[in-house]
Design a protein around this motif. Structure first.
Motif, PDB file in Angstrom:
ATOM      1  N   VAL A  57      49.428  53.397  37.474  1.00 28.32           N
ATOM      2  CA  VAL A  57      48.472  54.581  37.514  1.00 28.32           C
ATOM      3  C   VAL A  57      47.228  54.392  37.278  1.00 28.32           C
ATOM      4  CG1 VAL A  57      50.283  56.270  36.629  1.00 28.32           C
ATOM      5  CG2 VAL A  57      49.021  54.742  34.997  1.00 28.32           C
ATOM      6  N   CYS A  58      46.589  53.048  36.828  1.00 29.44           N
ATOM      7  CA  CYS A  58      45.483  52.804  36.719  1.00 29.44           C
ATOM      8  C   CYS A  58      45.436  51.327  36.289  1.00 29.44           C
ATOM      9  CB  CYS A  58      44.578  53.478  35.587  1.00 29.44           C
ATOM     10  SG  CYS A  58      42.734  53.023  35.646  1.00 29.44           S
ATOM     11  N   VAL A  59      44.368  50.666  36.857  1.00 25.04           N
ATOM     12  CA  VAL A  59      44.204  49.104  36.484  1.00 25.04           C
ATOM     13  C   VAL A  59      42.806  48.910  35.785  1.00 25.04           C
ATOM     14  CG1 VAL A  59      43.684  46.936  37.663  1.00 25.04           C
ATOM     15  CG2 VAL A  59      45.332  48.712  38.562  1.00 25.04           C
ATOM     16  N   TYR A  60      42.842  48.163  34.528  1.00 31.43           N
ATOM     17  CA  TYR A  60      41.721  47.759  33.984  1.00 31.43           C
ATOM     18  C   TYR A  60      41.317  46.378  33.983  1.00 31.43           C
ATOM     19  CZ  TYR A  60      41.793  52.480  31.400  1.00 31.43           C
ATOM     20  OH  TYR A  60      41.614  53.779  31.241  1.00 31.43           O
ATOM     21  N   THR A  61      40.311  46.164  34.231  1.00 30.30           N
ATOM     22  CA  THR A  61      39.758  44.749  34.351  1.00 30.30           C
ATOM     23  C   THR A  61      38.516  44.419  34.100  1.00 30.30           C
ATOM     24  OG1 THR A  61      39.697  42.790  36.062  1.00 30.30           O
ATOM     25  CG2 THR A  61      38.960  44.962  36.604  1.00 30.30           C
ATOM     26  N   GLN A  62      37.807  43.285  33.873  1.00 30.12           N
ATOM     27  CA  GLN A  62      36.543  42.848  33.409  1.00 30.12           C
ATOM     28  C   GLN A  62      35.395  43.280  34.344  1.00 30.12           C
ATOM     29  OE1 GLN A  62      35.607  39.882  30.936  1.00 30.12           O
ATOM     30  NE2 GLN A  62      37.511  39.311  30.260  1.00 30.12           N
ATOM     31  N   PRO A  63      34.363  43.639  33.893  1.00 29.49           N
ATOM     32  CA  PRO A  63      33.327  44.155  34.850  1.00 29.49           C
ATOM     33  C   PRO A  63      33.144  42.851  35.728  1.00 29.49           C
ATOM     34  CG  PRO A  63      32.889  44.662  32.632  1.00 29.49           C
ATOM     35  CD  PRO A  63      34.009  43.844  32.578  1.00 29.49           C
ATOM     36  N   PRO A  64      32.255  43.304  36.982  1.00 30.55           N
ATOM     37  CA  PRO A  64      31.965  42.275  38.011  1.00 30.55           C
ATOM     38  C   PRO A  64      30.889  41.423  37.158  1.00 30.55           C
ATOM     39  CG  PRO A  64      31.961  44.275  38.982  1.00 30.55           C
ATOM     40  CD  PRO A  64      32.332  44.740  37.452  1.00 30.55           C
ATOM     41  N   ARG A  65      30.982  40.158  37.635  1.00 32.06           N
ATOM     42  CA  ARG A  65      30.121  39.204  36.848  1.00 32.06           C
ATOM     43  C   ARG A  65      29.320  38.429  38.090  1.00 32.06           C
ATOM     44  NH1 ARG A  65      30.847  40.720  31.787  1.00 32.06           N
ATOM     45  NH2 ARG A  65      33.140  40.336  31.274  1.00 32.06           N
ATOM     46  N   PRO A  66      27.988  37.881  37.665  1.00 32.62           N
ATOM     47  CA  PRO A  66      27.296  37.097  38.548  1.00 32.62           C
ATOM     48  C   PRO A  66      28.105  35.678  39.025  1.00 32.62           C
ATOM     49  CG  PRO A  66      25.833  37.708  36.665  1.00 32.62           C
ATOM     50  CD  PRO A  66      27.312  37.929  36.388  1.00 32.62           C
ATOM     51  N   ALA A  67      28.096  35.562  40.352  1.00 33.66           N
ATOM     52  CA  ALA A  67      28.930  34.430  40.725  1.00 33.66           C
ATOM     53  C   ALA A  67      28.218  33.786  42.025  1.00 33.66           C
ATOM     54  CB  ALA A  67      30.387  34.580  40.897  1.00 33.66           C
ATOM     55  N   GLY A  68      28.674  32.486  42.153  1.00 32.01           N
ATOM     56  CA  GLY A  68      28.096  31.658  43.309  1.00 32.01           C
ATOM     57  C   GLY A  68      26.644  31.100  43.008  1.00 32.01           C
ATOM     58  N   ARG A  69      26.011  30.851  44.147  1.00 35.08           N
ATOM     59  CA  ARG A  69      24.860  30.045  44.047  1.00 35.08           C
ATOM     60  C   ARG A  69      23.604  31.078  43.880  1.00 35.08           C
ATOM     61  NH1 ARG A  69      24.380  24.615  45.434  1.00 35.08           N
ATOM     62  NH2 ARG A  69      22.321  25.040  46.650  1.00 35.08           N
ATOM     63  N   ASP A  70      24.086  32.112  44.737  1.00 40.13           N
ATOM     64  CA  ASP A  70      23.041  33.511  44.342  1.00 40.13           C
ATOM     65  C   ASP A  70      23.153  34.344  43.478  1.00 40.13           C
ATOM     66  OD1 ASP A  70      25.290  34.184  45.373  1.00 40.13           O
ATOM     67  OD2 ASP A  70      24.402  35.211  47.258  1.00 40.13           O
ATOM     68  N   LEU A  71      24.447  34.015  42.557  1.00 40.00           N
ATOM     69  CA  LEU A  71      24.495  34.903  41.356  1.00 40.00           C
ATOM     70  C   LEU A  71      24.569  36.430  41.890  1.00 40.00           C
ATOM     71  CD1 LEU A  71      21.916  33.200  38.937  1.00 40.00           C
ATOM     72  CD2 LEU A  71      24.438  32.722  39.134  1.00 40.00           C
ATOM     73  N   GLN A  72      25.238  36.566  42.906  1.00 32.02           N
ATOM     74  CA  GLN A  72      25.500  37.899  43.239  1.00 32.02           C
ATOM     75  C   GLN A  72      26.770  38.353  42.353  1.00 32.02           C
ATOM     76  OE1 GLN A  72      24.061  40.220  45.636  1.00 32.02           O
ATOM     77  NE2 GLN A  72      22.586  38.729  45.888  1.00 32.02           N
ATOM     78  N   LEU A  73      26.588  39.752  41.999  1.00 29.72           N
ATOM     79  CA  LEU A  73      27.884  40.510  41.241  1.00 29.72           C
ATOM     80  C   LEU A  73      29.273  40.369  41.981  1.00 29.72           C
ATOM     81  CD1 LEU A  73      26.331  43.497  39.300  1.00 29.72           C
ATOM     82  CD2 LEU A  73      26.917  41.218  38.578  1.00 29.72           C
ATOM     83  N   LYS A  74      30.119  39.779  41.215  1.00 26.26           N
ATOM     84  CA  LYS A  74      31.253  39.663  42.170  1.00 26.26           C
ATOM     85  C   LYS A  74      32.610  40.265  41.265  1.00 26.26           C
ATOM     86  CE  LYS A  74      34.706  36.342  43.729  1.00 26.26           C
ATOM     87  NZ  LYS A  74      34.876  36.844  45.000  1.00 26.26           N
ATOM     88  N   PRO A  75      33.143  41.359  41.933  1.00 24.48           N
ATOM     89  CA  PRO A  75      34.351  41.876  41.204  1.00 24.48           C
ATOM     90  C   PRO A  75      35.521  40.719  40.815  1.00 24.48           C
ATOM     91  CG  PRO A  75      34.479  42.646  43.523  1.00 24.48           C
ATOM     92  CD  PRO A  75      33.180  41.576  43.323  1.00 24.48           C
TER      93      PRO A  75
END
Length: 299
Positions: free
Chosen positions: A26-44
Motif C-alpha cells: 500500500v505504500c513504500v517508505y525509504t530515506q530521502p534522496p542523497r547527493p551522490a556521484g562526482r557531481d553530487l546530484q540528488l539520487k533516490p
C-alpha cells in the motif's frame, strides 16, 4: 495481505519486488534522496527507484517521530510492515500501527551481528557462515523474536559484494515464506550476541597473532575499498569483482603499482587506511590496489 514496506538500499529493493509479487504493497517508505556521484546530484534510493518502477506510492520522511507522519502511516491500515535496512529508527507508534506489527529482514544469524553493518562485519571477522533472520520488531536493536532463519556459507574468497547478493536472494525467499506460513515466534538468546557497528571511517584493525595473515589483510582491504567506492560513487553497495590486490614488499616503489591503498603491518596488527582517488565515476573501473605490507623483521 496489505503491506507497508520500509527499506533503502539494493538488498531492500530486491525484497520489495518479491513482496509486491504476492501482496498488496500500500505504500513504500525509504530515506530521502542523497547527493551522490562526482557531481553530487540528488539520487533516490534503490528502494524508491524500484517502488516507482512498480507504480507504488512512496514516502521519504526524514524522521518517523513526526506526529503527522505517524498519522498518515496509520491511515494505510496495513496488515503488516516489512522492514529491510531502512536506516531510520522506528518509534513504538510505527511498530504497533500495522495489525500484525512490523517484521524485519536482517542479514545475519541473530543474535550475532545485531546492528547496521552485519554483512561487512561477518566478512571482516572471518566468519564461516551467516544468513538471514526474519524477526518481529520490538523497541530494542534487532532484539525481537525470530520467525525464520536461513544459513549462507562464507567461503575464503567471498567478498562483501558476493555475500550481499547471496543474502539478497535468500531474504526475498524467506520473507515470502514467512508471510505465507506465519510461524510461531522464538525468543532470541543473548548468548553469542555481537554488535555490527556501522562503518563510519575506512580504518580497520585485525588481530593476526604474531604472523602476518595475508588472507585476513585481503578481506580487510577489499571491504575498505568497497566502502570507500560506495561513498564516492553512490550510496549503495559497489561490487568487489573489479578490486585486485597485490602484496609487495614495503621497500618497493609504490608508484609502479598505484597509490590507492596503504596497509601497515606489525607483529600482531593489520591497520588499513584507505584513500581512493577515482579517475572516473564508473562503478566497474578496474582498480590496481597497492598493499604495502611490512612484516616485522622481514625486510
Amino acid at each position: 495481505m496489505k503491506v507497508i514496506f520500509m527499506g533503502t538500499p539494493e538488498i531492500a529493493a530486491h525484497i520489495l519486488k518479491k513482496v509486491a509479487e504476492e501482496h498488496e504493497v500500500v505504500c513504500v517508505y525509504t530515506q530521502p534522496p542523497r547527493p551522490a556521484g562526482r557531481d553530487l546530484q540528488l539520487k533516490p534510493s534503490a528502494v524508491q527507484e524500484m517502488a516507482e518502477s512498480l507504480g507504488l506510492p512512496v514516502r521519504t520522511p526524514k524522521t518517523l517521530r513526526d506526529p503527522e507522519v505517524q498519522e498518515e502511516f496509520n491511515r494505510w491500515n496495513a496488515d503488516v510492515g516489512v522492514v529491510c535496512a531502512y536506516g531510520l529508527i522506528l518509534p513504538i507508534e510505527i511498530l504497533k500501527a500495522p495489525m500484525k506489527g512490523c517484521i524485519n529482514v536482517h542479514a545475519s544469524l541473530l543474535p550475532r551481528w545485531r546492528g547496521a553493518a552485519p554483512i561487512q562485519r561477518a566478512i571482516q571477522a572471518g566468519d564461516v557462515e551467516t544468513g538471514i533472520t526474519i524477526m518481529h520488531m520490538d523497541a530494542g536493536l534487532d532484539t525481537g523474536d525470530m520467525l525464520m532463519r536461513g544459513i549462507v556459507s562464507i567461503t575464503p574468497d567471498m567478498t562483501a559484494g558476493d555475500l550481499h547478493d547471496a543474502l539478497m536472494e535468500m531474504g526475498g525467499d524467506l520473507i515470502l515464506k514467512t508471510l505465507r506460513e506465519e510461524p510461531s515466534p522464538i525468543p532470541q538468546s543473548e548468548e553469542g550476541m555481537t554488535y555490527a557497528e556501522k562503518i563510519k571511517q575506512i580504518h580497520f584493525c585485525i588481530d593476526c597473532g604474531n604472523v602476518f595473515d595475508q588472507k585476513a589483510a585481503e578481506r580487510t582491504v577489499k571491504l575498505a575499498v568497497q566502502q570507500e567506492l560506495t561513498n564516492l560513487v553512490e550510496d549503495e553497495a559497489v561490487p568487489c569483482d573489479s578490486i585486485k590486490i597485490t602484496f609487495i614488499p614495503s621497500k618497493s616503489d609504490p608508484a609502479q603499482i598505484g597509490e590507492l591503498v596503504q596497509v601497515l603491518v606489525d607483529e600482531a596488527l593489520v591497520m588499513a587506511q584507505v584513500q581512493v582517488g577515482l579517475r572516473t565515476g564508473l562503478r566497474n573501473e578496474n582498480l590496481a590496489v597497492l598493499v604495502r605490507a611490512h612484516r616485522a623483521g622481514a625486510y
